[in-house]
Design an enzyme around this catalytic site. Sequence first.
Site, PDB file in Angstrom:
ATOM      1  N   HIS A 268       0.864  -1.193   0.000  1.00  0.00           N
ATOM      2  CA  HIS A 268       0.000   0.000   0.000  1.00  0.00           C
ATOM      3  C   HIS A 268       0.899   1.242   0.000  1.00  0.00           C
ATOM      4  O   HIS A 268       1.649   1.443  -0.938  1.00  0.00           O
ATOM      5  CB  HIS A 268      -0.926  -0.086   1.228  1.00  0.00           C
ATOM      6  CG  HIS A 268      -2.055   0.896   1.275  1.00  0.00           C
ATOM      7  ND1 HIS A 268      -2.387   1.752   0.276  1.00  0.00           N
ATOM      8  CD2 HIS A 268      -2.967   1.139   2.263  1.00  0.00           C
ATOM      9  CE1 HIS A 268      -3.439   2.484   0.633  1.00  0.00           C
ATOM     10  NE2 HIS A 268      -3.809   2.130   1.847  1.00  0.00           N
ATOM     11  N   HIS A 307      -2.512  -2.209  -9.727  1.00  0.00           N
ATOM     12  CA  HIS A 307      -3.482  -1.556  -8.834  1.00  0.00           C
ATOM     13  C   HIS A 307      -4.760  -2.388  -8.804  1.00  0.00           C
ATOM     14  O   HIS A 307      -5.146  -2.973  -9.804  1.00  0.00           O
ATOM     15  CB  HIS A 307      -3.807  -0.143  -9.345  1.00  0.00           C
ATOM     16  CG  HIS A 307      -4.368   0.735  -8.283  1.00  0.00           C
ATOM     17  ND1 HIS A 307      -5.696   0.712  -7.945  1.00  0.00           N
ATOM     18  CD2 HIS A 307      -3.772   1.626  -7.462  1.00  0.00           C
ATOM     19  CE1 HIS A 307      -5.898   1.574  -6.963  1.00  0.00           C
ATOM     20  NE2 HIS A 307      -4.745   2.134  -6.647  1.00  0.00           N
ATOM     21  N   ASP A 363       2.805   5.341  -6.786  1.00  0.00           N
ATOM     22  CA  ASP A 363       4.075   5.209  -6.047  1.00  0.00           C
ATOM     23  C   ASP A 363       5.295   5.054  -6.944  1.00  0.00           C
ATOM     24  O   ASP A 363       6.426   5.086  -6.460  1.00  0.00           O
ATOM     25  CB  ASP A 363       3.983   3.990  -5.113  1.00  0.00           C
ATOM     26  CG  ASP A 363       2.982   4.234  -4.003  1.00  0.00           C
ATOM     27  OD1 ASP A 363       2.017   3.465  -3.900  1.00  0.00           O
ATOM     28  OD2 ASP A 363       3.148   5.229  -3.282  1.00  0.00           O
TER      29      ASP A 363
HETATM   30  C1  SDX Z   1      -1.489   2.164  -3.353  1.00  0.00           C
HETATM   31  O1  SDX Z   1      -6.203   0.841  -3.222  1.00  0.00           O
HETATM   32  C2  SDX Z   1      -5.714   2.060  -3.469  1.00  0.00           C
HETATM   33  O2  SDX Z   1      -6.364   2.945  -3.948  1.00  0.00           O
HETATM   34  C3  SDX Z   1      -4.267   2.211  -3.021  1.00  0.00           C
HETATM   35  C4  SDX Z   1      -3.588   3.510  -3.427  1.00  0.00           C
HETATM   36  C5  SDX Z   1      -4.151   4.692  -2.680  1.00  0.00           C
HETATM   37  O3  SDX Z   1      -4.028   5.802  -3.180  1.00  0.00           O
HETATM   38  O4  SDX Z   1      -4.622   4.482  -1.534  1.00  0.00           O
HETATM   39  O5  SDX Z   1      -3.720   3.713  -4.817  1.00  0.00           O
HETATM   40  C6  SDX Z   1      -2.098   3.478  -3.076  1.00  0.00           C
HETATM   41  O6  SDX Z   1      -1.484   1.331  -2.493  1.00  0.00           O
HETATM   42  C7  SDX Z   1      -0.922   1.903  -4.730  1.00  0.00           C
HETATM   43  C8  SDX Z   1      -0.367   0.453  -4.885  1.00  0.00           C
HETATM   44  C9  SDX Z   1       1.058   0.435  -4.313  1.00  0.00           C
HETATM   45  N1  SDX Z   1       1.569  -0.932  -4.235  1.00  0.00           N
HETATM   46  C10 SDX Z   1       2.507  -1.410  -5.073  1.00  0.00           C
HETATM   47  O7  SDX Z   1       2.974  -0.754  -6.011  1.00  0.00           O
HETATM   48  C11 SDX Z   1       2.989  -2.813  -4.762  1.00  0.00           C
HETATM   49  C12 SDX Z   1       3.062  -3.623  -6.046  1.00  0.00           C
HETATM   50  N2  SDX Z   1       1.688  -3.796  -6.545  1.00  0.00           N
HETATM   51  C13 SDX Z   1       1.050  -5.088  -6.218  1.00  0.00           C
HETATM   52  O8  SDX Z   1       1.380  -5.618  -4.989  1.00  0.00           O
HETATM   53  C14 SDX Z   1      -0.414  -5.123  -6.618  1.00  0.00           C
HETATM   54  O9  SDX Z   1      -0.507  -4.604  -7.879  1.00  0.00           O
HETATM   55  C15 SDX Z   1      -1.458  -4.467  -5.740  1.00  0.00           C
HETATM   56  C16 SDX Z   1      -1.365  -4.914  -4.340  1.00  0.00           C
HETATM   57  C17 SDX Z   1      -1.309  -2.986  -5.804  1.00  0.00           C
HETATM   58  C18 SDX Z   1      -2.838  -4.845  -6.294  1.00  0.00           C
HETATM   59  O10 SDX Z   1      -2.894  -6.193  -6.261  1.00  0.00           O
HETATM   60  P1  SDX Z   1      -4.273  -6.999  -6.547  1.00  0.00           P
HETATM   61  O11 SDX Z   1      -5.351  -6.107  -7.038  1.00  0.00           O
HETATM   62  O12 SDX Z   1      -4.561  -7.819  -5.340  1.00  0.00           O
HETATM   63  O13 SDX Z   1      -3.903  -7.843  -7.763  1.00  0.00           O
HETATM   64  P2  SDX Z   1      -3.306  -9.277  -7.683  1.00  0.00           P
HETATM   65  O14 SDX Z   1      -2.246  -9.331  -6.617  1.00  0.00           O
HETATM   66  O15 SDX Z   1      -4.450 -10.230  -7.592  1.00  0.00           O
HETATM   67  O16 SDX Z   1      -2.572  -9.368  -9.095  1.00  0.00           O
HETATM   68  C19 SDX Z   1      -3.234  -9.852 -10.237  1.00  0.00           C
HETATM   69  C20 SDX Z   1      -2.111 -10.468 -11.069  1.00  0.00           C
HETATM   70  C21 SDX Z   1      -1.325 -11.535 -10.292  1.00  0.00           C
HETATM   71  O17 SDX Z   1      -0.745 -12.391 -11.256  1.00  0.00           O
HETATM   72  P3  SDX Z   1      -1.363 -13.884 -11.439  1.00  0.00           P
HETATM   73  O18 SDX Z   1      -1.405 -14.502 -10.043  1.00  0.00           O
HETATM   74  O19 SDX Z   1      -2.745 -13.648 -12.005  1.00  0.00           O
HETATM   75  O20 SDX Z   1      -0.423 -14.583 -12.383  1.00  0.00           O
HETATM   76  O21 SDX Z   1      -1.151  -9.445 -11.387  1.00  0.00           O
HETATM   77  C22 SDX Z   1       0.098  -9.780 -10.772  1.00  0.00           C
HETATM   78  C23 SDX Z   1      -0.199 -10.779  -9.661  1.00  0.00           C
HETATM   79  O22 SDX Z   1       0.940 -11.575  -9.415  1.00  0.00           O
HETATM   80  N3  SDX Z   1       0.629  -8.535 -10.226  1.00  0.00           N
HETATM   81  C24 SDX Z   1       1.901  -8.176 -10.337  1.00  0.00           C
HETATM   82  C25 SDX Z   1       1.980  -6.922  -9.717  1.00  0.00           C
HETATM   83  N4  SDX Z   1       0.766  -6.563  -9.264  1.00  0.00           N
HETATM   84  C26 SDX Z   1      -0.062  -7.570  -9.564  1.00  0.00           C
HETATM   85  N5  SDX Z   1       2.966  -8.801 -10.892  1.00  0.00           N
HETATM   86  C27 SDX Z   1       4.134  -8.123 -10.819  1.00  0.00           C
HETATM   87  N6  SDX Z   1       4.290  -6.909 -10.252  1.00  0.00           N
HETATM   88  C28 SDX Z   1       3.243  -6.279  -9.693  1.00  0.00           C
HETATM   89  N7  SDX Z   1       3.408  -5.074  -9.130  1.00  0.00           N
END
Ligand code: SDX
Length: 428
Positions: A268, A307, A363
């Site tokens: 997050h 996201h 981010d």
């Molecule tokens: C913020 O919610 C908000 O509004 C938050 C925010 C705010 O203003 O409050 O916008 C701020 O938190 C932004 C996000 C910051 N976090 C990161 O940058 C960390 C990296 N991102 C991931 O951890 C992820 O993208 C999330 C947590 C942000 C979202 O994850 P989801 O919606 O739970 O998606 P998921 O984990 O189910 O991913 C779906 C697929 C998966 O692959 P498969 O299992 O289908 O093969 O996408 C892949 C994930 O592995 N994936 C990624 C990835 N994010 C998702 N693969 C590589 N790198 C990534 N960053």
Amino acid sequence: MPKTLTIIDNRTGKKYEIPVENDTIKAADLRQIKIRDDDFGMLSYDPALMNTAAVKSRITFIDGDKGILEYRGYPIEQLAENSTSYLEVAYLLINGELPNKQQLEAWRADIKRHTFIHENVKKLTEGFRYDAHPMGTFISTIAALTTFYPDAKEIFDPAMRLTQIHRLIGKATTIAAFSYCHSLGRPLVYPANELSYTGNFLNMMFKIGESRYDVDPVFEHALTVLFILHADHEQNCSTNVMRSIGSSHVDPYSAVAGAAAALWGPLHGGANEAVIRMLDEIGSVSNVSSIINDVKDGKRKLMGFGHRVYKNYDPRAKVIKKLADQVFAVTGRNRKLDIALELERIALEDEYFIKRKLYPNVDFYSGLIYETMGFRMNFFPVLFAIPRIAGWLAHWQEHILDLEQKITRPRQVYIGHRGKTWLPIDKR
Ligand code: SDX
């Protein structure tokens, strides 16, 4: 055309008409679906609330597919481009409309009246180790404010509620700056209320002793825009926590401390720090493809990408990317930007990321600006929490005044053991 769903339970052949409102059904309407009359009734199961609307809100609108973000109906791009202060946008989020000149002046004066912290709170900040993570200090100190303002529990007294809102927005920057200076062994710099919100914050952070610190207008503007972009984001993890804690009718200091704790997580608000650590690890543009391969092999996530809601480019990331150029024009280019740009270029062309609709989020570029402005990496989550306080408070206030809401208490699907018999330890 009736606005209902017709559900046929094939286990019993029974038919149910479920009303549809705002393109949703009330989960409680599922409880009538039973096999036996004494059954509890049907629940919906939704881990991480991926497809559940838990609240109705008028604060922030996001269309994740189109990359749209609006605060109280105003597009984020217009606010970032035109609003001259973070406090103007904080007023918008909390009060529902942009302030006129008098309202903004009164709002600014009320908040500036509360930028100083009690000397005992200053002592609390000085009690942490020099190497305490500033987010841990920030969370603890915000929570401690509840012991200084016992009247904060009067959450249904509008005037009392507003005073706590002024105090939290006013004191957040002072608490953050004091913890930062304490960690560096620097003398604490008290608020200078003649400066803007972000100007005063930069002054408390970077003025050393009695030497004059001239706030750089480019930095002041950049931080104002970054604070505006981070001020709210609908039902994100930390805002959901703010609403849930607030639903028990505890004071807002305790709720904000809990929300800030949720924000600290690397998935997050901790992601901006994780992005810079990742760029440091990559080290050079030539190493980018190996990181991309590790990500595609599932060994790691590309921090700052992806996201839950945006399946398009995060509109905030676009604004921040432009802002970076303005800051680097003053500070000189941060070489990590080249690595970040190459990461983005490759990712946006790669099927792995395209298929999963992974784009840069808020981010991905923000940490580059913070680092270039002189903030230390472990301070980045605090720079996210400070502006998000306005969003948390807007949602908290909306939640406790929402007559459809009660204390948050979800159900569960129990899959554990039942009816076990206790055994003495020598028989286990
Ligand atoms: C913020 O919610 C908000 O509004 C938050 C925010 C705010 O203003 O409050 O916008 C701020 O938190 C932004 C996000 C910051 N976090 C990161 O940058 C960390 C990296 N991102 C991931 O951890 C992820 O993208 C999330 C947590 C942000 C979202 O994850 P989801 O919606 O739970 O998606 P998921 O984990 O189910 O991913 C779906 C697929 C998966 O692959 P498969 O299992 O289908 O093969 O996408 C892949 C994930 O592995 N994936 C990624 C990835 N994010 C998702 N693969 C590589 N790198 C990534 N960053």
